[in-house]
Motif scaffolding. Structure first.
Motif, PDB file in Angstrom:
ATOM      1  N   LEU A  84       0.195  10.858  -7.969  1.00  0.00           N
ATOM      2  CA  LEU A  84      -0.924  10.383  -8.789  1.00  0.00           C
ATOM      3  C   LEU A  84      -1.533  11.540  -9.582  1.00  0.00           C
ATOM      4  O   LEU A  84      -2.072  11.337 -10.665  1.00  0.00           O
ATOM      5  CB  LEU A  84      -2.008   9.773  -7.889  1.00  0.00           C
ATOM      6  CG  LEU A  84      -1.592   8.572  -7.039  1.00  0.00           C
ATOM      7  CD1 LEU A  84      -2.761   8.080  -6.207  1.00  0.00           C
ATOM      8  CD2 LEU A  84      -1.065   7.461  -7.906  1.00  0.00           C
ATOM      9  N   MET A 131       9.597   9.216  -3.415  1.00  0.00           N
ATOM     10  CA  MET A 131       8.351   8.443  -3.393  1.00  0.00           C
ATOM     11  C   MET A 131       7.536   8.779  -2.143  1.00  0.00           C
ATOM     12  O   MET A 131       8.096   9.047  -1.075  1.00  0.00           O
ATOM     13  CB  MET A 131       8.657   6.937  -3.385  1.00  0.00           C
ATOM     14  CG  MET A 131       9.561   6.439  -4.488  1.00  0.00           C
ATOM     15  SD  MET A 131       8.918   6.671  -6.163  1.00  0.00           S
ATOM     16  CE  MET A 131       7.426   5.682  -6.137  1.00  0.00           C
ATOM     17  N   ASN A 159       4.287   8.167   0.756  1.00  0.00           N
ATOM     18  CA  ASN A 159       3.831   7.160   1.726  1.00  0.00           C
ATOM     19  C   ASN A 159       2.656   6.351   1.158  1.00  0.00           C
ATOM     20  O   ASN A 159       1.932   6.816   0.286  1.00  0.00           O
ATOM     21  CB  ASN A 159       3.457   7.941   2.999  1.00  0.00           C
ATOM     22  CG  ASN A 159       2.491   7.235   3.883  1.00  0.00           C
ATOM     23  OD1 ASN A 159       1.306   7.165   3.606  1.00  0.00           O
ATOM     24  ND2 ASN A 159       3.003   6.707   4.964  1.00  0.00           N
ATOM     25  N   GLN A 166      -0.206   5.446   2.311  1.00  0.00           N
ATOM     26  CA  GLN A 166      -1.594   5.925   2.475  1.00  0.00           C
ATOM     27  C   GLN A 166      -1.805   7.323   1.900  1.00  0.00           C
ATOM     28  O   GLN A 166      -2.736   7.550   1.123  1.00  0.00           O
ATOM     29  CB  GLN A 166      -1.994   5.963   3.962  1.00  0.00           C
ATOM     30  CG  GLN A 166      -2.422   4.633   4.525  1.00  0.00           C
ATOM     31  CD  GLN A 166      -1.219   3.813   4.974  1.00  0.00           C
ATOM     32  OE1 GLN A 166      -0.283   4.360   5.549  1.00  0.00           O
ATOM     33  NE2 GLN A 166      -1.239   2.522   4.702  1.00  0.00           N
ATOM     34  N   LEU A 212       2.707  11.755  -1.471  1.00  0.00           N
ATOM     35  CA  LEU A 212       3.636  12.851  -1.136  1.00  0.00           C
ATOM     36  C   LEU A 212       2.847  14.085  -0.721  1.00  0.00           C
ATOM     37  O   LEU A 212       2.033  14.584  -1.507  1.00  0.00           O
ATOM     38  CB  LEU A 212       4.458  13.228  -2.365  1.00  0.00           C
ATOM     39  CG  LEU A 212       5.797  12.573  -2.624  1.00  0.00           C
ATOM     40  CD1 LEU A 212       6.484  13.277  -3.797  1.00  0.00           C
ATOM     41  CD2 LEU A 212       6.698  12.571  -1.393  1.00  0.00           C
ATOM     42  N   ILE A 235       2.837   7.720 -13.221  1.00  0.00           N
ATOM     43  CA  ILE A 235       2.914   6.506 -14.030  1.00  0.00           C
ATOM     44  C   ILE A 235       1.478   6.246 -14.485  1.00  0.00           C
ATOM     45  O   ILE A 235       0.593   6.062 -13.635  1.00  0.00           O
ATOM     46  CB  ILE A 235       3.442   5.314 -13.194  1.00  0.00           C
ATOM     47  CG1 ILE A 235       4.793   5.661 -12.574  1.00  0.00           C
ATOM     48  CG2 ILE A 235       3.536   4.060 -14.054  1.00  0.00           C
ATOM     49  CD1 ILE A 235       5.234   4.708 -11.464  1.00  0.00           C
ATOM     50  N   MET A 263      -2.100   4.951 -15.455  1.00  0.00           N
ATOM     51  CA  MET A 263      -2.849   3.748 -15.053  1.00  0.00           C
ATOM     52  C   MET A 263      -4.093   3.665 -15.921  1.00  0.00           C
ATOM     53  O   MET A 263      -4.830   4.638 -16.046  1.00  0.00           O
ATOM     54  CB  MET A 263      -3.215   3.822 -13.573  1.00  0.00           C
ATOM     55  CG  MET A 263      -1.987   3.754 -12.680  1.00  0.00           C
ATOM     56  SD  MET A 263      -2.410   3.769 -10.938  1.00  0.00           S
ATOM     57  CE  MET A 263      -3.143   5.385 -10.820  1.00  0.00           C
ATOM     58  N   SER A 290      -4.057   3.325  -7.589  1.00  0.00           N
ATOM     59  CA  SER A 290      -2.618   3.589  -7.457  1.00  0.00           C
ATOM     60  C   SER A 290      -1.866   2.276  -7.581  1.00  0.00           C
ATOM     61  O   SER A 290      -2.464   1.203  -7.520  1.00  0.00           O
ATOM     62  CB  SER A 290      -2.292   4.223  -6.093  1.00  0.00           C
ATOM     63  OG  SER A 290      -2.504   3.270  -5.062  1.00  0.00           O
ATOM     64  N   LEU A 291      -0.552   2.400  -7.764  1.00  0.00           N
ATOM     65  CA  LEU A 291       0.312   1.218  -7.772  1.00  0.00           C
ATOM     66  C   LEU A 291       0.868   1.016  -6.369  1.00  0.00           C
ATOM     67  O   LEU A 291       0.980   1.973  -5.594  1.00  0.00           O
ATOM     68  CB  LEU A 291       1.477   1.440  -8.737  1.00  0.00           C
ATOM     69  CG  LEU A 291       1.098   1.483 -10.212  1.00  0.00           C
ATOM     70  CD1 LEU A 291       2.157   2.231 -10.998  1.00  0.00           C
ATOM     71  CD2 LEU A 291       0.923   0.077 -10.745  1.00  0.00           C
ATOM     72  N   LEU A 329       3.631   0.834  -3.623  1.00  0.00           N
ATOM     73  CA  LEU A 329       4.817   1.690  -3.523  1.00  0.00           C
ATOM     74  C   LEU A 329       6.076   1.030  -4.081  1.00  0.00           C
ATOM     75  O   LEU A 329       6.845   1.664  -4.819  1.00  0.00           O
ATOM     76  CB  LEU A 329       5.029   2.092  -2.053  1.00  0.00           C
ATOM     77  CG  LEU A 329       6.347   2.788  -1.736  1.00  0.00           C
ATOM     78  CD1 LEU A 329       6.474   4.101  -2.491  1.00  0.00           C
ATOM     79  CD2 LEU A 329       6.462   3.026  -0.224  1.00  0.00           C
TER      80      LEU A 329
END
Ligand code: SAM
Length: 262
Positions: free
Chosen positions: A199, A218, A220, A222, A225, A239, A241, A247-248, A250
């Protein structure tokens, strides 16, 4: 061996299949349950014969059930016609699928992967949610990814929930397990790019150059990375937003990355 009819919930095979809802039981036996004629047929077509096949009366005459029965018996497995009640207990659903298969789990070794054989590969660090994992396996299959690599302690790809979400792709996509240390060492020999998703990354995922084969890493659900995993990549991307979501999901983010990179 021929098809038997079973009506009792205390039948030993029925009890053994029900027990496969427990991870401990799956780990000990190396078996898993796939529900539904589509999933079972995927397995059979890809050369995974069921060790046990259960089906209801209504499904008995379906040509694909007959094919699955033949594959099961040819491989020395057990094919049984069961009651609706047994299917409901085995699936833990009031409206169970009419066909249930028990298959052998398959894991591929990290060292057996052939990076040039696919353009895109997926690695998931400590994925927790079986629905996310199953959806990612399905997307990886649809996009022709080389494998899904599970790094660190992950949820079980062979749980009933994860297998359900794969819609049969569990039989098509190589699944690999690796500790963080094993992954870090193996990544050193990766011939293309390793792409982390964060993010906080500064690079927009549409702007990065992805040398093939590209391995997408990718985080986790919660924690995302952690720094030590993000440090293993060639580039970390975000990505964009635009709304208020922080966040998106997973599996959605993985799908976007697979198709952006591929
Ligand atoms: N709170 C977590 C964090 O701080 O990263 C959110 C994790 S998110 C639900 C799960 C994973 O999806 C992330 O680790 C990342 O790999 C990916 N992801 C989700 N949204 C993303 C975005 N906008 N850009 C890049 N990766 C994203």
């Amino acid at each position: 061996m021929s098809v038997k009819a079973v009506t009792s919930l205390t039948n030993p095979t029925v009890k053994a299949v029900r027990a496969l809802h427990l991870r401990k039981e799956r780990d000990e036996t190396g078996l898993f349950v796939a529900e539904g004629l589509k999933n079972v047929t995927e397995g059979v077509e890809l050369g995974h014969a069921p060790q046990v096949l259960m089906f209801g009366k209504d499904a008995a005459e379906h040509p694909l059930t007959r094919r699955a029965v033949a594959a099961t018996l040819a491989a020395g497995g057990e094919a049984i016609e069961v009651t609706h009640d047994i299917l409901a207990k085995v699936s833990r659903r009031d409206n169970p699928q009419a066909v249930v298969g028990v298959f052998k789990q398959r894991f591929t070794a990290l060292d057996a992967l052939q990076p040039p054989s696919a353009d895109v590969w997926v690695a998931l660090h400590r994925v927790r949610d079986p629905g996310n994992l199953g959806t990612i396996v399905r997307t990886a299959d649809a996009a022709g990814c080389g494998a899904v690599i599970l790094v660190g302690e992950c949820c079980d790809p062979y749980s009933v929930e994860a297998v359900r979400a794969t819609m049969g792709s569990i039989f098509a996509v190589p699944i690999v397990r690796a500790s963080e240390t094993e992954f870090a060492a193996w990544r050193g020999g990766w011939p293309g790019s390793v792409v982390g998703t964060l993010l906080t990354a500064e690079v927009d995922h549409r702007q990065a150059d992805y040398a093939r084969p590209a391995l997408i890493l990718m985080g986790n659900e919660q924690q995302g990375l952690p720094p030590e995993m993000a440090a293993l990549t060639d580039v970390n991307v975000k990505i964009p937003m635009r709304g208020r979501a922080d966040s998106l999901n997973l599996s959605v983010a993985t799908g976007i990355m697979i198709y952006a990179v591929g």
